[in-house]
Design a protein around this motif. Structure first.
Motif, PDB file in Angstrom:
ATOM      1  N   ALA A  53     -24.276 -27.073 -24.382  1.00  0.00           N
ATOM      2  CA  ALA A  53     -25.004 -26.496 -25.522  1.00  0.00           C
ATOM      3  C   ALA A  53     -26.350 -27.192 -25.703  1.00  0.00           C
ATOM      4  CB  ALA A  53     -24.168 -26.596 -26.797  1.00  0.00           C
ATOM      5  N   SER A  54     -26.396 -28.500 -25.493  1.00  0.00           N
ATOM      6  CA  SER A  54     -27.668 -29.232 -25.597  1.00  0.00           C
ATOM      7  C   SER A  54     -28.628 -28.815 -24.505  1.00  0.00           C
ATOM      8  CB  SER A  54     -27.412 -30.739 -25.534  1.00  0.00           C
ATOM      9  OG  SER A  54     -26.672 -31.159 -26.651  1.00  0.00           O
ATOM     10  N   PHE A  55     -28.128 -28.603 -23.292  1.00  0.00           N
ATOM     11  CA  PHE A  55     -28.981 -28.124 -22.196  1.00  0.00           C
ATOM     12  C   PHE A  55     -29.560 -26.753 -22.546  1.00  0.00           C
ATOM     13  CE2 PHE A  55     -27.061 -31.409 -19.553  1.00  0.00           C
ATOM     14  CZ  PHE A  55     -28.068 -31.701 -18.631  1.00  0.00           C
ATOM     15  N   HIS A  56     -28.732 -25.871 -23.076  1.00  0.00           N
ATOM     16  CA  HIS A  56     -29.213 -24.542 -23.469  1.00  0.00           C
ATOM     17  C   HIS A  56     -30.253 -24.651 -24.591  1.00  0.00           C
ATOM     18  CE1 HIS A  56     -26.816 -21.904 -20.989  1.00  0.00           C
ATOM     19  NE2 HIS A  56     -25.725 -22.610 -21.277  1.00  0.00           N
ATOM     20  N   GLN A  57     -30.033 -25.558 -25.513  1.00  0.00           N
ATOM     21  CA  GLN A  57     -30.959 -25.729 -26.635  1.00  0.00           C
ATOM     22  C   GLN A  57     -32.338 -26.172 -26.156  1.00  0.00           C
ATOM     23  OE1 GLN A  57     -29.941 -28.840 -29.412  1.00  0.00           O
ATOM     24  NE2 GLN A  57     -31.132 -27.885 -31.041  1.00  0.00           N
ATOM     25  N   ILE A  58     -32.402 -27.175 -25.277  1.00  0.00           N
ATOM     26  CA  ILE A  58     -33.724 -27.619 -24.821  1.00  0.00           C
ATOM     27  C   ILE A  58     -34.393 -26.574 -23.943  1.00  0.00           C
ATOM     28  CG2 ILE A  58     -33.222 -30.082 -25.072  1.00  0.00           C
ATOM     29  CD1 ILE A  58     -33.096 -30.161 -21.928  1.00  0.00           C
ATOM     30  N   THR A  59     -33.600 -25.838 -23.166  1.00  0.00           N
ATOM     31  CA  THR A  59     -34.181 -24.779 -22.335  1.00  0.00           C
ATOM     32  C   THR A  59     -34.787 -23.697 -23.228  1.00  0.00           C
ATOM     33  OG1 THR A  59     -32.671 -25.250 -20.528  1.00  0.00           O
ATOM     34  CG2 THR A  59     -33.693 -23.077 -20.534  1.00  0.00           C
ATOM     35  N   ASN A  60     -34.105 -23.340 -24.299  1.00  0.00           N
ATOM     36  CA  ASN A  60     -34.624 -22.351 -25.235  1.00  0.00           C
ATOM     37  C   ASN A  60     -35.900 -22.849 -25.914  1.00  0.00           C
ATOM     38  OD1 ASN A  60     -34.325 -19.760 -26.576  1.00  0.00           O
ATOM     39  ND2 ASN A  60     -33.934 -20.968 -28.407  1.00  0.00           N
ATOM     40  N   LEU A  61     -35.929 -24.130 -26.296  1.00  0.00           N
ATOM     41  CA  LEU A  61     -37.133 -24.690 -26.924  1.00  0.00           C
ATOM     42  C   LEU A  61     -38.326 -24.646 -25.969  1.00  0.00           C
ATOM     43  CD1 LEU A  61     -35.608 -27.785 -28.740  1.00  0.00           C
ATOM     44  CD2 LEU A  61     -36.619 -25.772 -29.823  1.00  0.00           C
ATOM     45  N   VAL A  62     -38.121 -24.995 -24.714  1.00  0.00           N
ATOM     46  CA  VAL A  62     -39.223 -24.984 -23.747  1.00  0.00           C
ATOM     47  C   VAL A  62     -39.639 -23.544 -23.437  1.00  0.00           C
ATOM     48  CG1 VAL A  62     -39.936 -25.601 -21.395  1.00  0.00           C
ATOM     49  CG2 VAL A  62     -38.608 -27.222 -22.765  1.00  0.00           C
ATOM     50  N   PHE A  63     -38.666 -22.650 -23.289  1.00  0.00           N
ATOM     51  CA  PHE A  63     -39.006 -21.258 -22.996  1.00  0.00           C
ATOM     52  C   PHE A  63     -39.841 -20.651 -24.121  1.00  0.00           C
ATOM     53  CE2 PHE A  63     -38.414 -16.687 -22.847  1.00  0.00           C
ATOM     54  CZ  PHE A  63     -38.820 -16.442 -21.534  1.00  0.00           C
ATOM     55  N   ASN A  64     -39.588 -21.065 -25.341  1.00  0.00           N
ATOM     56  CA  ASN A  64     -40.299 -20.509 -26.498  1.00  0.00           C
ATOM     57  C   ASN A  64     -41.379 -21.432 -27.049  1.00  0.00           C
ATOM     58  OD1 ASN A  64     -38.925 -17.876 -27.051  1.00  0.00           O
ATOM     59  ND2 ASN A  64     -37.160 -19.237 -26.952  1.00  0.00           N
ATOM     60  N   ALA A  65     -41.800 -22.414 -26.291  1.00  0.00           N
ATOM     61  CA  ALA A  65     -42.853 -23.340 -26.732  1.00  0.00           C
ATOM     62  C   ALA A  65     -44.135 -22.564 -27.038  1.00  0.00           C
ATOM     63  CB  ALA A  65     -43.118 -24.391 -25.661  1.00  0.00           C
ATOM     64  N   PRO A  66     -44.972 -23.096 -27.931  1.00  0.00           N
ATOM     65  CA  PRO A  66     -46.204 -22.398 -28.314  1.00  0.00           C
ATOM     66  C   PRO A  66     -47.345 -22.575 -27.304  1.00  0.00           C
ATOM     67  CG  PRO A  66     -45.962 -24.395 -29.601  1.00  0.00           C
ATOM     68  CD  PRO A  66     -44.713 -24.261 -28.783  1.00  0.00           C
ATOM     69  N   PHE A  67     -47.031 -23.057 -26.116  1.00  0.00           N
ATOM     70  CA  PHE A  67     -48.003 -23.242 -25.039  1.00  0.00           C
ATOM     71  C   PHE A  67     -47.301 -22.936 -23.723  1.00  0.00           C
ATOM     72  CE2 PHE A  67     -46.179 -27.202 -26.555  1.00  0.00           C
ATOM     73  CZ  PHE A  67     -45.463 -27.621 -25.433  1.00  0.00           C
ATOM     74  N   ALA A  68     -48.076 -22.658 -22.705  1.00  0.00           N
ATOM     75  CA  ALA A  68     -47.505 -22.300 -21.407  1.00  0.00           C
ATOM     76  C   ALA A  68     -46.899 -23.520 -20.716  1.00  0.00           C
ATOM     77  CB  ALA A  68     -48.577 -21.684 -20.512  1.00  0.00           C
ATOM     78  N   VAL A  69     -45.734 -23.307 -20.126  1.00  0.00           N
ATOM     79  CA  VAL A  69     -45.077 -24.311 -19.285  1.00  0.00           C
ATOM     80  C   VAL A  69     -44.694 -23.602 -17.992  1.00  0.00           C
ATOM     81  CG1 VAL A  69     -43.133 -25.902 -19.013  1.00  0.00           C
ATOM     82  CG2 VAL A  69     -44.160 -25.555 -21.290  1.00  0.00           C
ATOM     83  N   LEU A  70     -45.194 -24.140 -16.883  1.00  0.00           N
ATOM     84  CA  LEU A  70     -44.877 -23.602 -15.561  1.00  0.00           C
ATOM     85  C   LEU A  70     -44.467 -24.758 -14.667  1.00  0.00           C
ATOM     86  CD1 LEU A  70     -47.863 -22.263 -16.544  1.00  0.00           C
ATOM     87  CD2 LEU A  70     -47.297 -20.793 -14.644  1.00  0.00           C
ATOM     88  N   SER A  71     -43.611 -24.483 -13.730  1.00  0.00           N
ATOM     89  CA  SER A  71     -43.207 -25.483 -12.748  1.00  0.00           C
ATOM     90  C   SER A  71     -43.157 -24.796 -11.393  1.00  0.00           C
ATOM     91  CB  SER A  71     -41.823 -26.031 -13.116  1.00  0.00           C
ATOM     92  OG  SER A  71     -41.305 -26.874 -12.107  1.00  0.00           O
TER      93      SER A  71
END
Length: 165
Positions: A53-71
């Motif tokens: 659940a914690s892994f899903h939570q941080i993934t959701n936070l990064v996916f919805n961050a107010p700036f672009a994140v690409l890897s």
């Protein structure tokens, strides 16, 4: 927005953790200022029923961050043509690709062909130094339209042993 199912795999959940931990380790500050990110130090592989659940939570936070994140996969030293392996909603909106299309694109194609040599040199600098802040550059949307990136941070993503992945 809900994080796409393809980012809910164990491999991608772990990648997001590595993105966050690498940023904090190399840049010296958290990528996100969410209270739940403070639990990041307690989160480590393997993914279990107790921590998923914690892994899903941080993934959701990064996916919805107010700036672009690409890897992307690898570095110019380890992979001649790195492919995007994670993008968040802001990156999808900025570049105009679908998630599935994005994950098939070599990251070099995010820059104009005329700027490939400059981009490659920049990426080698990142690979060597660990990160670069205040990055600005011109990128190409899926439509061919150009747009500017300003004040970006680009960093290496490390695995648990400190190796660039």
């Amino acid at each position: 927005m809900k994080t796409p199912q393809l980012f809910q795999t164990a491999e991608n959940l772990l990648l997001v953790l590595r993105i966050l931990k690498s940023h904090r380790h190399l840049v010296g500050r958290s990528l996100l200022n969410e209270p739940s990110i403070k639990e990041l130090d307690k989160l480590s592989p393997p993914i279990t029923e107790e921590n998923i659940a914690s892994f899903h939570q941080i993934t959701n936070l990064v996916f919805n961050a107010p700036f672009a994140v690409l890897s992307h996969s690898g570095t110019p030293f380890t992979n001649n043509d790195p492919i995007f392996n994670f993008v968040n909603q802001k990156a999808i909106d900025a570049f105009g690709y679908s998630v599935t299309d994005f994950l098939t694109i070599p990251s070099r194609k995010s820059a104009q062909p005329a700027n490939q040599a400059e981009r490659e040199l920049f990426m080698k600098t990142v690979a060597k130094n660990g990160f670069v802040e205040n990055y600005s550059g011109i990128r190409v949307k899926s439509s061919g339209e150009l747009f500017a990136i300003r004040n970006g941070t680009v960093w290496n993503v490390l695995d648990e042993s400190g190796e660039v992945i």
